[in-house]
Scaffold this active site. Structure first.
Site, PDB file in Angstrom:
ATOM      1  N   ASP A 268      12.392 -32.189  14.266  1.00 41.84           N
ATOM      2  CA  ASP A 268      11.381 -33.233  14.379  1.00 41.84           C
ATOM      3  C   ASP A 268      11.013 -33.331  15.867  1.00 41.84           C
ATOM      4  O   ASP A 268      11.612 -32.668  16.731  1.00 41.84           O
ATOM      5  CB  ASP A 268      11.877 -34.562  13.801  1.00 41.84           C
TER       6      ASP A 268
HETATM    7  C1  NOJ Z   1       7.699 -37.387  13.825  1.00 44.96           C
HETATM    8  C2  NOJ Z   1       7.859 -37.578  12.351  1.00 44.96           C
HETATM    9  O1  NOJ Z   1       9.157 -38.058  12.051  1.00 44.96           O
HETATM   10  C3  NOJ Z   1       7.609 -36.328  11.537  1.00 44.96           C
HETATM   11  O2  NOJ Z   1       7.640 -36.666  10.179  1.00 44.96           O
HETATM   12  C4  NOJ Z   1       6.325 -35.703  11.945  1.00 44.96           C
HETATM   13  O3  NOJ Z   1       6.052 -34.578  11.150  1.00 44.96           O
HETATM   14  C5  NOJ Z   1       6.407 -35.331  13.413  1.00 44.96           C
HETATM   15  N1  NOJ Z   1       6.613 -36.533  14.199  1.00 44.96           N
HETATM   16  C6  NOJ Z   1       5.174 -34.606  13.927  1.00 44.96           C
HETATM   17  O4  NOJ Z   1       4.134 -35.475  14.075  1.00 44.96           O
END
Ligand code: NOJ
Length: 742
Positions: A268
């Site tokens: 993430d």
């Molecule tokens: C943080 C989020 O938790 C995740 O779900 C997302 O895909 C990423 N950021 C990218 O934006």
């Protein structure tokens, strides 16, 4: 623009050979480069990222959606880097792209996997037109805490429903062929247990026993993998003390070892460097080591891999073979996506945005996701011919941005049709529409707008109140500790009630709300989630009876927040309450002995029942269930039993019903939930029609992970129920005989 012909692929050249041949030519620095995903929204190529692309230091980008910019990034990677490897281009395409579909939690309320697949297919087609080839969706975390802002992105509380919808979304995004135009690689996220963050506070600690991980939190991920999902993202959270981005048990032992996942694991956002913030590692180098050892292939947005992976290999701390495995997965995906054949998006042949098919699907999804929670005296549907004036009131009645919900980077409020607009169009010129927003937004206090709203209601035949929470109040990092209607909305309902007209509340929100304060004040209650671009027309059709509501709750609605977590598949406990044992706090004598009330599992102030149970949802017709049967009173392990019941439409209109099958394993070596969903079907019945609905239940579908973590079906007595909600009482018992392995 010329497509790269450097790496022709086809049936004669299996992808695996191409991957290995390319891998053999790569330097260590180029391998590390493939494992880095860079945020591309901070500047424009070639100035921004150009040098790194040429040096082969970027394997993937995210957050660039402008076709020419994406093509330019691809061009530099393909034509100006030594090996010409194209880029993965990722984006959060969560519930639509330009055409915004209902929130995933809303889509789940449709209990319609085919429709969820269509929503994903259309989102993929639109997004692919922007050069995107990878979405970070679906989010398939089991979510049982409505305080958690990301419950909006989930498919709700149930293992079976979320698993079915996970598979549907994956096949919708990825299509039959990843290389075909309009397909995106999907990403199952967030592995695992993110929805169980303490007190629903986003990113907070999760502590989940392994047996519960296996029985509750893992199955949607297994379903996504069985459906062919090509990428997976670990949760930001720590799980049982080990942050998921560095969690070897999750990413290596279970995901690759047990399930044989051969796709890409992406971190993430900056979650590799966060291993240090969690307190698992002392510095970024140690974080890179922990993540790559755990099995994390691609680092999103951070620079721990970029700065430290090569030296970790050179120093012998990490074997190069570990990087080879990660890079092979990334290259495999790029070949599968057809990027080596054609990395570009032709600006002259972009797919349509917001075309008729997309808008029709968005409308259907919004209609099927709305759940009718109450309808006293048949106040709904509105009788168009008998109405002279309708009051349309509330902060969500004409709020195009808000009805889109969270995670709508690429949607536009300008495309959204609001309830106010749609009701005006549907009701026609004979019906006067009196509009009063009453509040600037959902959090506003009472003000002069309330008088205007009351006057509008008084001068109308019915008051339609559009309540809820704005898009910004749910989603990532937007958790709430109180989950009632924000601001003075309850007061608005009471004031409008005093006008003496029938009151219909339509609630748009990103989570279940505690609605006990308004259920007695309104005649009808329709829960619409954030319904997306076509929310207005869908809701207008439901309100005026063009369609009957058919959504069912994918998550339990508590009476009060203190009941959370409350979900239908709870355990029985040793002291399950019955209605006669529940005493309300106001009725207890101050000096009564401690044991004078039922000594069972309930709250003195809330009882033990939710406000609305999982699976619940009314219709404009009346569905009746009867005559449940089991094809045999007893079956052996390895056999199936057919559970059936008669369903009739005894009301005045044709409508769709979601028929649900629940099962309880009465005695288990670990205790089993009081009910578990094991099947559902969405059926349309004409007035007066009766059908037999049957579910074939194989004994394997009754297996669970026991004390030793093995998955077994244990013989014994089972109870099955069929009905239109998880609290159905229409049940029958059957037995499974045999030994204990399945
Ligand atoms: C943080 C989020 O938790 C995740 O779900 C997302 O895909 C990423 N950021 C990218 O934006």
């Amino acid at each position: 623009m010329n497509a790269s012909r450097a790496y022709p692929s086809g049936p004669s050249e299996p992808i695996e050979q191409l991957v290995q041949a390319l891998l053999a030519r790569m330097t260590l620095a180029e391998k590390v480069g493939q494992m880095c995903q860079r945020n591309a929204s901070e500047g424009h190529p070639p100035d921004y990222l150009g040098a790194d692309l040429r040096a082969g230091q970027v394997g993937a980008v995210l957050n660039v959606v402008e076709v020419d910019a994406v093509n330019e990034l691809q061009r530099i990677a393909v034509e100006e880097s030594r090996l010409g490897i194209p880029l993965l281009v990722g984006r959060d395409v969560i519930h639509g792209f330009r055409t915004v579909m209902p929130l995933p939690l809303g889509q789940a309320a449709s209990w319609n996997p085919g429709l969820v697949r269509e929503c994903a297919r259309i989102a993929a087609r639109e997004a692919a037109g922007a050069g995107i080839n990878w979405t970070f969706a679906p989010m398939i975390d089991i979510a049982r805490d409505p305080r958690w802002g990301r419950i909006a992105e989930s498919f709700g509380e149930d293992v079976f429903l979320a698993s079915r919808l996970a598979a549907a979304a994956v096949t919708g995004f990825q299509g039959e062929d990843l290389a075909a135009p309009g397909s995106l690689a999907a990403c199952a996220k967030h592995f695992a247990g993110y929805g169980a963050a303490e007190s629903g506070r986003d990113y907070a600690t999760t502590s989940i026993p392994e047996v519960e991980l296996r029985n509750v939190y893992f199955p949607p991920f297994q379903a996504a993998i069985e459906a062919g999902v090509r990428t997976l993202m670990p949760s930001f959270c720590e799980l049982n003390g080990v942050p998921c981005s560095g969690n070897e048990f999750l990413l290596r032992d279970v995901l690759r070892g047990e399930w044989g996942f051969d796709g890409v694991v992406v971190s993430d956002w900056d979650s590799v460097r966060q291993l240090k913030v969690h307190g698992l590692t002392a510095d970024d180098r140690a974080s890179a080591l922990a993540a790559v050892t755990a099995g994390l292939d691609l680092e999103m947005a951070g620079d721990a891999y970029r700065n430290h992976l090569a030296s970790l290999v050179e120093s012998g701390a990490v074997e190069e073979g570990l990087l080879d495995q990660a890079v092979a997965g990334i290259l495999r995906l790029k070949f599968e996506l057809g990027l080596f054949e054609n990395p570009y998006t032709d600006p002259a042949r972009l797919p349509p945005l917001l075309d008729d098919e997309a808008l029709a699907t968005a409308k259907q999804a919004a209609a099927q996701s709305a759940v009718l929670l109450q309808n006293r005296n048949g106040v709904l549907p509105l009788k168009a011919g008998r109405l002279q004036a309708v009051a349309v009131i509330g902060p969500l009645a004409d709020a195009p941005h808000e009805q889109l919900g969270t995670w709508t980077f690429d949607g536009s409020a300008a495309d959204a049709v609001t309830p106010r607009q749609a009701i005006e169009a549907l009701a026609g010129p004979e019906v006067q529409l009196r509009f009063a927003a009453a509040m600037a937004n959902s959090r506003s206090s009472a003000g002069p707008g309330f008088d205007e709203a009351v006057a509008a209601a008084r001068d109308s035949d019915v008051a339609l109140l559009f309540l809820g929470e704005e898009a910004i109040l749910s989603g990532e990092a937007h958790s709430r500790a109180e989950i009632g209607l924000p601001g003075a909305q309850e007061e608005l309902v009471r004031r409008v009630r005093e006008a003496g007209r029938p009151v219909v509340a339509v609630v748009m929100a990103g989570r279940p709300l505690t609605l006990a304060g308004i259920v007695d004040q309104v005649d009808a209650l329709l829960f619409a989630w954030h319904p997306g671009t076509m929310g207005g027309p869908a809701l207008a059709e439901l309100l005026f009876g063009v369609q009957s509501p058919s959504g069912k709750l994918p998550v339990t609605f508590p009476r009060m927040v203190g009941q959370v977590p409350i979900y239908y598949s709870q355990k029985n406990t040793g002291k399950p309450p019955t209605p006669d044992q529940v005493v309300h706090i106001d009725d207890i004598d101050t000096h009564a002995p401690q044991t004078s009330i039922g000594m069972t599992a309930f709250h003195l102030d809330a009882g033990y029942r939710p406000l609305f149970p999982f699976g619940f949802g009314l219709s404009y017709t009346e569905f009746h269930y009867r005559d449940i049967r089991a094809s045999a009173p007893e079956i052996a392990l390895g056999e199936s039993v057919r559970i059936s019941a008669e369903l009739s439409n005894q009301g005045p209109v044709a409508a769709e019903e979601v028929v649900q099958l629940y099962v309880r394993d009465l005695v288990g070596s670990i205790t089993r939930p009081v009910r578990e969903l094991k099947g559902f079907k969405r059926l349309r019945l004409a007035p007066g029609q009766t059908v037999t609905v049957a579910f074939d239940l194989h004994t394997d579908e009754l297996a669970f992970h026991g004390r030793d973590m093995r998955r077994v079906t244990e013989p014994g007595e089972f109870r099955a129920w069929i009905g239109g909600s998880s609290d159905t009482e229409l049940g029958i018992t059957f037995h499974i005989r045999g030994d204990t392995s399945s």
